[in-house]
Scaffold this motif. Structure first.
Motif, PDB file in Angstrom:
ATOM      1  N   THR A   4      -6.684  36.108  33.364  1.00  0.00           N
ATOM      2  CA  THR A   4      -6.668  35.197  32.214  1.00  0.00           C
ATOM      3  C   THR A   4      -6.435  35.944  30.912  1.00  0.00           C
ATOM      4  O   THR A   4      -6.667  35.419  29.857  1.00  0.00           O
ATOM      5  N   GLN A   7      -3.699  33.996  27.856  1.00  0.00           N
ATOM      6  CA  GLN A   7      -3.930  32.570  28.019  1.00  0.00           C
ATOM      7  C   GLN A   7      -2.902  31.821  27.175  1.00  0.00           C
ATOM      8  O   GLN A   7      -3.172  31.408  26.071  1.00  0.00           O
ATOM      9  N   TYR A  13      -0.673  19.556  25.905  1.00  0.00           N
ATOM     10  CA  TYR A  13      -2.039  20.031  25.671  1.00  0.00           C
ATOM     11  C   TYR A  13      -3.039  19.203  26.457  1.00  0.00           C
ATOM     12  O   TYR A  13      -3.961  18.636  25.908  1.00  0.00           O
ATOM     13  N   PRO A  19      -9.411  26.293  30.807  1.00  0.00           N
ATOM     14  CA  PRO A  19     -10.654  26.682  31.468  1.00  0.00           C
ATOM     15  C   PRO A  19     -11.764  25.735  31.054  1.00  0.00           C
ATOM     16  O   PRO A  19     -11.926  25.458  29.873  1.00  0.00           O
ATOM     17  N   PHE A  21     -14.936  24.834  29.846  1.00  0.00           N
ATOM     18  CA  PHE A  21     -16.137  25.357  29.222  1.00  0.00           C
ATOM     19  C   PHE A  21     -17.054  24.200  28.859  1.00  0.00           C
ATOM     20  O   PHE A  21     -16.581  23.139  28.466  1.00  0.00           O
ATOM     21  N   PRO A  98     -20.340  35.402  30.829  1.00  0.00           N
ATOM     22  CA  PRO A  98     -19.819  34.445  31.805  1.00  0.00           C
ATOM     23  C   PRO A  98     -20.842  33.998  32.845  1.00  0.00           C
ATOM     24  O   PRO A  98     -20.685  32.943  33.437  1.00  0.00           O
ATOM     25  N   ARG A 105     -19.671  27.581  33.577  1.00  0.00           N
ATOM     26  CA  ARG A 105     -19.454  28.376  32.379  1.00  0.00           C
ATOM     27  C   ARG A 105     -19.991  27.628  31.160  1.00  0.00           C
ATOM     28  O   ARG A 105     -19.445  26.596  30.760  1.00  0.00           O
TER      29      ARG A 105
ATOM     30  N   MET B   1      -3.459  25.716  38.084  1.00  0.00           N
ATOM     31  CA  MET B   1      -4.547  25.902  37.130  1.00  0.00           C
ATOM     32  C   MET B   1      -5.732  26.575  37.782  1.00  0.00           C
ATOM     33  O   MET B   1      -5.950  26.479  38.976  1.00  0.00           O
ATOM     34  N   VAL B  23     -12.485  27.418  24.279  1.00  0.00           N
ATOM     35  CA  VAL B  23     -13.188  28.382  23.439  1.00  0.00           C
ATOM     36  C   VAL B  23     -12.231  29.518  23.104  1.00  0.00           C
ATOM     37  O   VAL B  23     -11.614  30.099  24.001  1.00  0.00           O
ATOM     38  N   GLU B  47       4.085  24.658  16.343  1.00  0.00           N
ATOM     39  CA  GLU B  47       3.221  23.641  15.744  1.00  0.00           C
ATOM     40  C   GLU B  47       1.898  23.604  16.485  1.00  0.00           C
ATOM     41  O   GLU B  47       1.859  23.940  17.670  1.00  0.00           O
ATOM     42  N   PHE B  59      -7.483  32.296  23.575  1.00  0.00           N
ATOM     43  CA  PHE B  59      -8.452  31.642  24.440  1.00  0.00           C
ATOM     44  C   PHE B  59      -9.275  32.654  25.230  1.00  0.00           C
ATOM     45  O   PHE B  59      -8.766  33.702  25.635  1.00  0.00           O
ATOM     46  N   VAL B  60     -10.516  32.299  25.433  1.00  0.00           N
ATOM     47  CA  VAL B  60     -11.405  33.119  26.245  1.00  0.00           C
ATOM     48  C   VAL B  60     -11.160  32.777  27.707  1.00  0.00           C
ATOM     49  O   VAL B  60     -11.032  31.601  28.060  1.00  0.00           O
ATOM     50  N   GLY B  61     -11.061  33.798  28.533  1.00  0.00           N
ATOM     51  CA  GLY B  61     -10.828  33.562  29.951  1.00  0.00           C
ATOM     52  C   GLY B  61     -12.050  32.976  30.637  1.00  0.00           C
ATOM     53  O   GLY B  61     -13.174  33.112  30.154  1.00  0.00           O
ATOM     54  N   VAL B  62     -11.800  32.316  31.769  1.00  0.00           N
ATOM     55  CA  VAL B  62     -12.885  31.613  32.454  1.00  0.00           C
ATOM     56  C   VAL B  62     -14.027  32.546  32.841  1.00  0.00           C
ATOM     57  O   VAL B  62     -15.187  32.172  32.787  1.00  0.00           O
ATOM     58  N   GLU B  64     -14.532  35.579  31.510  1.00  0.00           N
ATOM     59  CA  GLU B  64     -14.534  36.654  30.524  1.00  0.00           C
ATOM     60  C   GLU B  64     -15.668  36.432  29.523  1.00  0.00           C
ATOM     61  O   GLU B  64     -15.865  35.319  29.032  1.00  0.00           O
ATOM     62  N   ARG B  72     -10.528  42.372  23.422  1.00  0.00           N
ATOM     63  CA  ARG B  72      -9.199  42.339  24.041  1.00  0.00           C
ATOM     64  C   ARG B  72      -8.146  41.879  23.034  1.00  0.00           C
ATOM     65  O   ARG B  72      -7.082  42.489  22.900  1.00  0.00           O
ATOM     66  N   GLU B  76      -4.933  43.964  21.835  1.00  0.00           N
ATOM     67  CA  GLU B  76      -3.576  43.452  22.014  1.00  0.00           C
ATOM     68  C   GLU B  76      -2.794  43.458  20.710  1.00  0.00           C
ATOM     69  O   GLU B  76      -1.604  43.722  20.676  1.00  0.00           O
ATOM     70  N   ARG B 103      -4.832  19.478  18.318  1.00  0.00           N
ATOM     71  CA  ARG B 103      -4.373  19.306  19.700  1.00  0.00           C
ATOM     72  C   ARG B 103      -5.490  18.885  20.642  1.00  0.00           C
ATOM     73  O   ARG B 103      -5.360  17.987  21.452  1.00  0.00           O
ATOM     74  N   SER B 125       2.155  37.115  21.712  1.00  0.00           N
ATOM     75  CA  SER B 125       3.128  36.309  22.439  1.00  0.00           C
ATOM     76  C   SER B 125       3.553  35.065  21.661  1.00  0.00           C
ATOM     77  O   SER B 125       4.732  34.734  21.605  1.00  0.00           O
TER      78      SER B 125
END
Lengths: 256, 256
Positions: A4, A7, A13, A19, A21, A98, A105, B1, B23, B47, B59-62, B64, B72, B76, B103, B125
């Motif tokens: 992840t 992301q 959307y 994920p 949360f 986590p 989560r 997903m 999150v 947009e 986004f925070v990973g599931v 993470e 991170r 990056e 969104r 990205s």
DNA sequence: CTAATAGTGTCTGTTAGACATTATCCT
DNA sequence: AGGATAATGTCTAACAGACACTATTAG
């Protein structure tokens, strides 16, 4: 092996593609109870951690501001209108490990509150009981001492952070008055500092410093209603002034 | 997903039955750039708010930790190993208004970072560009002044909170050394304080106070490599000591 | 009166700000 | 030498902690 790390937001959307949360607002509610700094805890009625003591709190609603959720939880637990009671409530920190909740989560946005008196509390929907606990009786550093009360989840760390925040804020904000009713004496105010910091303060010097802080206190005429049973010279009553920040600050006696 | 099926979520705890929150971890990265306090911003390529400047984050990973996600994102964006570079990174506050992202429901856990030098940055990205912006050029109080740069979402409030946190932490922590390389002179350290606080400090008094703080600075022998072009008496080099908290604190000159 | 609590005054060592002075490099 | 920057020394007013002392109540 975290897949992840990037992301990237998809074209559409759809919330369910993200994920999942859950976000909770948990509140470290502080007061002075039986002459000790105490926090409000609820006994968990369900697994996990059934029977252990945890912070009052709950899930944030989909269209609800996180700050509002904290105020709502505080009101539900104490029956107290936060604003009307002049209570202090501010965000503390977010706890987002986590594995902090084994079910799913959950990210917890923690808050600190300070109430003027140990109001009557009642357990919420999923709690077996609710009561005030002196922080000295809690196992905040998770030592495992059987004399101390162990907390659920990572709530020991949250309470520890909340208590330290309150101790620090006594130095440079008017938060001490949030522990007291609308009018109070200088002795009562000094006792708040002594109780929260856990050390004695010199009465005359405290008086000189606290009265020298611009806008902190306003003397009010008249006595208390009803007049409390008193021994010794009756004390002047004060209410809090406009100042929120303390200039100059009222620093803890350091190890010199 | 991604699903969390291996988490063995009981029926009652189906994550998708909870309000779907996303999150993010967003970082206010501070440095001194061209003699000014500056923050790292990325230009949004999509947009909403395309073309506006926003905080680096994502986004925070599931699985993470939120804190790890912040580190991170910082790596990056700057290519810098946070720990190795001696950078400062701590949680600031969580911003959780329900409409802060049009969104979907996004709760942003904001962090503050301080880097020792304005490292080269590259756009992520989903960003069109990335650059350092002096905070003086940003419309942090959303006045709408066309001379100032408007930020995306509620990021002006986040940057403002981050900058104020850094200013306050200069007083009672060793965070100022995080703006500097491993060794530095007292003049450089003083210039950090002057730049971040936006006011001149008395050189001899600064020196006396900062050297009197226990464990803050350690004098190192030898000159700098390579020796910089210098005019005037060469300065003693120092590195940061063990102290994180400053005793006594180094307070901002107040309005007396 | 005494006990108890509230409030005032004073002394002293420390510290903060202001600023004059000396030191050490370069050209 | 002269300019520039680093480092040291000194004076003074304000402040902190310590603590002796006075004031006002109840019994």
């Amino acid at each position: 092996m975290t897949t992840t790390s990037e992301q990237v937001a998809p074209v559409a959307y759809d919330p369910h593609r993200y994920p999942p949360f859950a976000v909770t607002a948990d509140v470290v509610v502080c007061t002075i109870w039986n002459g000790q700094l105490a926090v409000l805890l609820v006994e968990r009625g369900a697994e996990p951690h059934a029977g252990r003591w945890a912070l009052p709190g709950g899930f944030v609603g989909v269209d609800e501001d996180v700050d509002d959720a904290a105020a709502r939880e505080l009101t539900e637990e104490t029956g107290l209108d936060v604003v009307a009671a002049g209570a202090f409530l501010e965000q503390l920190r977010t706890f987002g490990a986590p594995d902090r909740d084994p079910r799913m989560r959950v990210v917890s946005v923690a808050y600190v509150a300070v109430l003027p008196a140990p109001v009557a509390v009642h357990a919420g929907s999923d709690a077996a009981a609710a009561r005030w606990w002196p922080v000295a009786d809690l196992d905040l550093d998770e030592s495992g001492d059987p004399e101390l009360v162990a907390l659920a989840f990572d709530h020991a760390a949250i309470v520890a952070a909340g208590v330290e925040r309150v101790r620090a804020k006594l130095e440079y904000t008017a938060i001490a008055t949030s522990f007291l009713p609308a009018t109070f004496t200088l002795s009562e105010l000094r006792r708040v500092y002594e109780t929260v910091w856990g050390q004695q303060l010199d009465t005359p010097n405290f008086r000189r410093k606290v009265l020298g802080i611009d806008g902190l206190l306003v003397a009010v005429s008249g006595g208390r209603e009803p007049a409390p049973p008193t021994v010794g010279r009756p004390a002047q009553l004060y209410r809090r002034g406009d100042a929120h920040a303390l200039h100059p600050p009222l620093l803890r006696p350091g190890p010199r």
